[in-house]
Design a protein around this motif. Structure first.
Motif, mmCIF file in Angstrom:
data_model
loop_
_atom_site.group_PDB
_atom_site.id
_atom_site.type_symbol
_atom_site.label_atom_id
_atom_site.label_comp_id
_atom_site.label_asym_id
_atom_site.label_seq_id
_atom_site.Cartn_x
_atom_site.Cartn_y
_atom_site.Cartn_z
ATOM 1 N N UNK A 45 31.092 34.032 45.908
ATOM 2 C CA UNK A 45 31.436 33.023 44.904
ATOM 3 C C UNK A 45 32.649 33.427 44.058
ATOM 4 N N UNK A 46 33.029 34.687 44.110
ATOM 5 C CA UNK A 46 34.180 35.178 43.331
ATOM 6 C C UNK A 46 35.441 35.064 44.177
ATOM 7 N N UNK A 47 36.309 34.142 43.823
ATOM 8 C CA UNK A 47 37.474 33.853 44.652
ATOM 9 C C UNK A 47 38.815 34.139 43.982
ATOM 10 N N UNK A 48 38.804 34.464 42.691
ATOM 11 C CA UNK A 48 40.051 34.733 41.986
ATOM 12 C C UNK A 48 40.023 36.118 41.349
ATOM 13 N N UNK A 49 41.012 36.912 41.734
ATOM 14 C CA UNK A 49 41.141 38.276 41.233
ATOM 15 C C UNK A 49 42.587 38.521 40.837
ATOM 16 N N UNK A 50 42.789 39.550 40.057
ATOM 17 C CA UNK A 50 44.130 39.970 39.679
ATOM 18 C C UNK A 50 44.182 41.492 39.781
ATOM 19 N N UNK A 51 45.350 42.006 40.151
ATOM 20 C CA UNK A 51 45.541 43.457 40.197
ATOM 21 C C UNK A 51 46.120 43.893 38.860
ATOM 22 N N UNK A 52 45.415 44.793 38.202
ATOM 23 C CA UNK A 52 45.836 45.299 36.896
ATOM 24 C C UNK A 52 46.321 46.736 37.029
ATOM 25 N N UNK A 53 47.379 47.037 36.309
ATOM 26 C CA UNK A 53 47.895 48.401 36.274
ATOM 27 C C UNK A 53 46.995 49.250 35.383
ATOM 28 N N UNK A 54 46.810 50.493 35.759
ATOM 29 C CA UNK A 54 46.105 51.442 34.905
ATOM 30 C C UNK A 54 47.190 52.222 34.158
ATOM 31 N N UNK A 55 47.204 52.127 32.833
ATOM 32 C CA UNK A 55 48.271 52.794 32.073
ATOM 33 C C UNK A 55 48.399 54.273 32.430
ATOM 34 N N UNK A 56 49.632 54.682 32.645
ATOM 35 C CA UNK A 56 49.988 56.075 32.933
ATOM 36 C C UNK A 56 49.357 56.606 34.216
ATOM 37 N N UNK A 57 48.996 55.713 35.145
ATOM 38 C CA UNK A 57 48.443 56.148 36.423
ATOM 39 C C UNK A 57 48.883 55.190 37.527
ATOM 40 N N UNK A 58 50.102 55.350 38.025
ATOM 41 C CA UNK A 58 50.634 54.395 39.001
ATOM 42 C C UNK A 58 49.962 54.433 40.371
ATOM 43 N N UNK A 59 49.165 55.452 40.665
ATOM 44 C CA UNK A 59 48.530 55.546 41.983
ATOM 45 C C UNK A 59 47.309 54.639 42.108
ATOM 46 N N UNK A 60 46.666 54.329 41.001
ATOM 47 C CA UNK A 60 45.443 53.539 41.039
ATOM 48 C C UNK A 60 45.616 52.242 40.258
ATOM 49 N N UNK A 61 44.895 51.217 40.692
ATOM 50 C CA UNK A 61 44.925 49.902 40.041
ATOM 51 C C UNK A 61 43.488 49.399 39.931
ATOM 52 N N UNK A 62 43.326 48.295 39.217
ATOM 53 C CA UNK A 62 42.026 47.646 39.116
ATOM 54 C C UNK A 62 42.144 46.258 39.747
ATOM 55 N N UNK A 71 38.801 37.376 37.827
ATOM 56 C CA UNK A 71 39.337 36.606 36.704
ATOM 57 C C UNK A 71 38.206 36.046 35.844
ATOM 58 N N UNK A 72 37.053 35.761 36.464
ATOM 59 C CA UNK A 72 35.974 35.070 35.764
ATOM 60 C C UNK A 72 34.790 35.954 35.373
ATOM 61 N N UNK A 73 34.662 37.125 35.970
ATOM 62 C CA UNK A 73 33.531 38.007 35.693
ATOM 63 C C UNK A 73 34.045 39.375 35.242
ATOM 64 N N UNK A 74 33.992 39.668 33.936
ATOM 65 C CA UNK A 74 34.538 40.937 33.440
ATOM 66 C C UNK A 74 33.884 42.165 34.053
ATOM 67 N N UNK A 75 32.655 42.031 34.534
ATOM 68 C CA UNK A 75 31.931 43.182 35.089
ATOM 69 C C UNK A 75 32.178 43.398 36.579
ATOM 70 N N UNK A 76 32.979 42.524 37.195
ATOM 71 C CA UNK A 76 33.278 42.673 38.615
ATOM 72 C C UNK A 76 34.716 43.159 38.771
ATOM 73 N N UNK A 77 34.840 44.459 38.961
ATOM 74 C CA UNK A 77 36.152 45.088 39.083
ATOM 75 C C UNK A 77 36.033 46.299 39.991
ATOM 76 N N UNK A 78 37.084 46.545 40.738
ATOM 77 C CA UNK A 78 37.120 47.664 41.675
ATOM 78 C C UNK A 78 38.383 48.467 41.441
ATOM 79 N N UNK A 79 38.263 49.787 41.459
ATOM 80 C CA UNK A 79 39.453 50.629 41.431
ATOM 81 C C UNK A 79 39.979 50.664 42.862
ATOM 82 N N UNK A 80 41.282 50.392 43.002
ATOM 83 C CA UNK A 80 41.905 50.359 44.326
ATOM 84 C C UNK A 80 43.126 51.273 44.343
ATOM 85 N N UNK A 81 43.542 51.609 45.551
ATOM 86 C CA UNK A 81 44.742 52.427 45.723
ATOM 87 C C UNK A 81 45.423 52.050 47.025
#
Length: 147
Positions: free
Chosen positions: A30-47, A51-61
């Motif tokens: 049911x979750x179809x919209x996501x955004x890639x967020x930068x992690x401050x001072x850590x260019x190797x990893x992102x979140x 967009x709609x569920x604050x508790x649904x997030x994955x660290x990606x690289x």
């Protein structure tokens, strides 16, 4: 647009950067919209943040930063559904599983996130290859003799 992130709190995003996952993610159809967020001072990893569920997030690289020989081919259906016309439009990320201590964390090479950055279309693509693990070490693999 302002969203909430379990990792980064309240954050402003550009609506043009919202990724559409037409089929959702496995386990989160049911979750179809996501955004890639930068992690401050850590260019190797992102979140990868819902967009709609604050508790649904994955660290990606970017898996190629760790596994330089990582390679796979997309099937025709995925190429068509993501409207991919050139390889340059494609970005690939791997979802991480964070562990303590951090060097024991893993990345999922078995099911990368494939994104058409030009069209903002994305999919988690499950590979039918035994050579890649869903729990690959984040430590660089040892070089083979002759490399």
């Amino acid at each position: 647009m302002q969203i909430e992130s379990s990792y980064l709190g309240s954050i402003d995003i550009d609506v043009k950067k919202i990724l559409q996952f037409p089929a959702g993610l496995p386990g989160f159809a049911e979750e179809k919209e996501f955004v890639i967020l930068e992690i401050p001072e850590n260019p190797m990893f992102h979140v990868l943040q819902s967009v709609h569920n604050p508790n649904l997030a994955f660290v990606i690289t970017d898996p190629y930063q760790i596994y330089t020989s990582y390679t796979f081919e997309l099937d025709d259906y995925t190429i068509e559904s993501l409207q991919i016309t050139t390889q340059e439009d494609v970005a690939v990320f791997a979802i991480m599983t964070l562990k303590e201590p951090f060097h024991k964390s893993t990345i999922n090479l078995k099911a990368p996130i494939v994104i058409n950055m030009k069209k903002q279309l994305a999919k988690q693509y499950v590979l039918n290859l035994d050579e890649y693990s869903s729990q690959a070490s984040i430590q660089s693999p040892p070089l083979k003799e002759g490399e």
